[in-house]
Write a protein that holds these residues in place. Sequence first.
Motif, PDB file in Angstrom:
ATOM      1  N   ARG A   2      78.115  44.561  68.035  1.00 44.07           N
ATOM      2  CA  ARG A   2      78.300  43.115  68.138  1.00 44.07           C
ATOM      3  C   ARG A   2      78.121  42.688  69.616  1.00 44.07           C
ATOM      4  O   ARG A   2      78.588  43.219  70.490  1.00 44.07           O
ATOM      5  CB  ARG A   2      79.699  42.779  67.347  1.00 44.07           C
ATOM      6  CG  ARG A   2      79.721  43.120  65.895  1.00 44.07           C
ATOM      7  CD  ARG A   2      81.140  42.990  65.572  1.00 44.07           C
ATOM      8  NE  ARG A   2      81.776  42.363  66.264  1.00 44.07           N
ATOM      9  CZ  ARG A   2      83.093  41.899  66.022  1.00 44.07           C
ATOM     10  NH1 ARG A   2      83.747  42.474  64.998  1.00 44.07           N
ATOM     11  NH2 ARG A   2      84.066  41.221  67.091  1.00 44.07           N
ATOM     12  N   LEU A   3      77.843  41.372  69.438  1.00 46.28           N
ATOM     13  CA  LEU A   3      77.822  40.515  70.873  1.00 46.28           C
ATOM     14  C   LEU A   3      79.174  40.648  71.490  1.00 46.28           C
ATOM     15  O   LEU A   3      79.240  40.870  72.799  1.00 46.28           O
ATOM     16  CB  LEU A   3      77.218  39.178  70.719  1.00 46.28           C
ATOM     17  CG  LEU A   3      77.373  38.345  71.931  1.00 46.28           C
ATOM     18  CD1 LEU A   3      76.484  38.802  73.000  1.00 46.28           C
ATOM     19  CD2 LEU A   3      77.111  36.950  71.600  1.00 46.28           C
ATOM     20  N   VAL A  40      76.086  32.466  75.291  1.00 37.05           N
ATOM     21  CA  VAL A  40      74.749  33.063  74.512  1.00 37.05           C
ATOM     22  C   VAL A  40      74.759  32.090  73.408  1.00 37.05           C
ATOM     23  O   VAL A  40      75.571  32.117  72.532  1.00 37.05           O
ATOM     24  CB  VAL A  40      75.158  34.462  74.199  1.00 37.05           C
ATOM     25  CG1 VAL A  40      73.936  35.087  73.297  1.00 37.05           C
ATOM     26  CG2 VAL A  40      75.612  35.342  75.304  1.00 37.05           C
ATOM     27  N   THR A  82      65.946  38.290  70.006  1.00 33.60           N
ATOM     28  CA  THR A  82      67.220  38.638  69.622  1.00 33.60           C
ATOM     29  C   THR A  82      67.466  40.275  69.829  1.00 33.60           C
ATOM     30  O   THR A  82      68.624  40.845  70.125  1.00 33.60           O
ATOM     31  CB  THR A  82      67.562  38.388  68.392  1.00 33.60           C
ATOM     32  OG1 THR A  82      67.514  36.714  68.301  1.00 33.60           O
ATOM     33  CG2 THR A  82      68.852  38.779  67.665  1.00 33.60           C
ATOM     34  N   LEU A  85      68.462  41.683  73.218  1.00 31.54           N
ATOM     35  CA  LEU A  85      69.734  40.895  73.844  1.00 31.54           C
ATOM     36  C   LEU A  85      70.704  41.808  74.405  1.00 31.54           C
ATOM     37  O   LEU A  85      71.250  41.700  75.366  1.00 31.54           O
ATOM     38  CB  LEU A  85      70.611  40.071  72.858  1.00 31.54           C
ATOM     39  CG  LEU A  85      71.718  39.300  73.385  1.00 31.54           C
ATOM     40  CD1 LEU A  85      71.329  38.515  74.657  1.00 31.54           C
ATOM     41  CD2 LEU A  85      72.241  38.413  72.434  1.00 31.54           C
ATOM     42  N   GLU A  86      71.008  43.089  73.676  1.00 36.89           N
ATOM     43  CA  GLU A  86      72.094  43.778  74.073  1.00 36.89           C
ATOM     44  C   GLU A  86      71.434  44.739  75.277  1.00 36.89           C
ATOM     45  O   GLU A  86      72.417  44.735  76.336  1.00 36.89           O
ATOM     46  CB  GLU A  86      72.253  44.970  73.177  1.00 36.89           C
ATOM     47  CG  GLU A  86      73.325  45.954  73.385  1.00 36.89           C
ATOM     48  CD  GLU A  86      73.570  46.796  72.199  1.00 36.89           C
ATOM     49  OE1 GLU A  86      74.239  47.997  72.618  1.00 36.89           O
ATOM     50  OE2 GLU A  86      73.300  46.709  71.167  1.00 36.89           O
TER      51      GLU A  86
END
Length: 93
Positions: A2-3, A40, A82, A85-86
């Motif tokens: 999770r973000l 974000v 997306t 992103l991590e």
Amino acid sequence: MRLSDVVANHGFAPCNLATIENARIYQRQHDDGVLELLCVQKIGAEMRVDLQPLIPLVIDGQLTMPFFMPLGKAVSNQHIPTDRLEDCLNTTL
């Protein structure tokens, strides 16, 4: 992952400074007084990332909270797919 977990691994916590549609805002406080804001935002199939370090404004030796001045160069309006992103956050933060 999770973000919120990704950014927490880098010392960021949720920030209630503002509300932006489809966005999360996080903050990280440094021992030297610098505050970093990370935003974000989901935009279609991409994520927009903005990161700005700020320093509290001091006038005549007095801290003038809550006024902050931008410090250094920001990450501004960086669009990332997306699914990347991590990795991008782990590299940038």
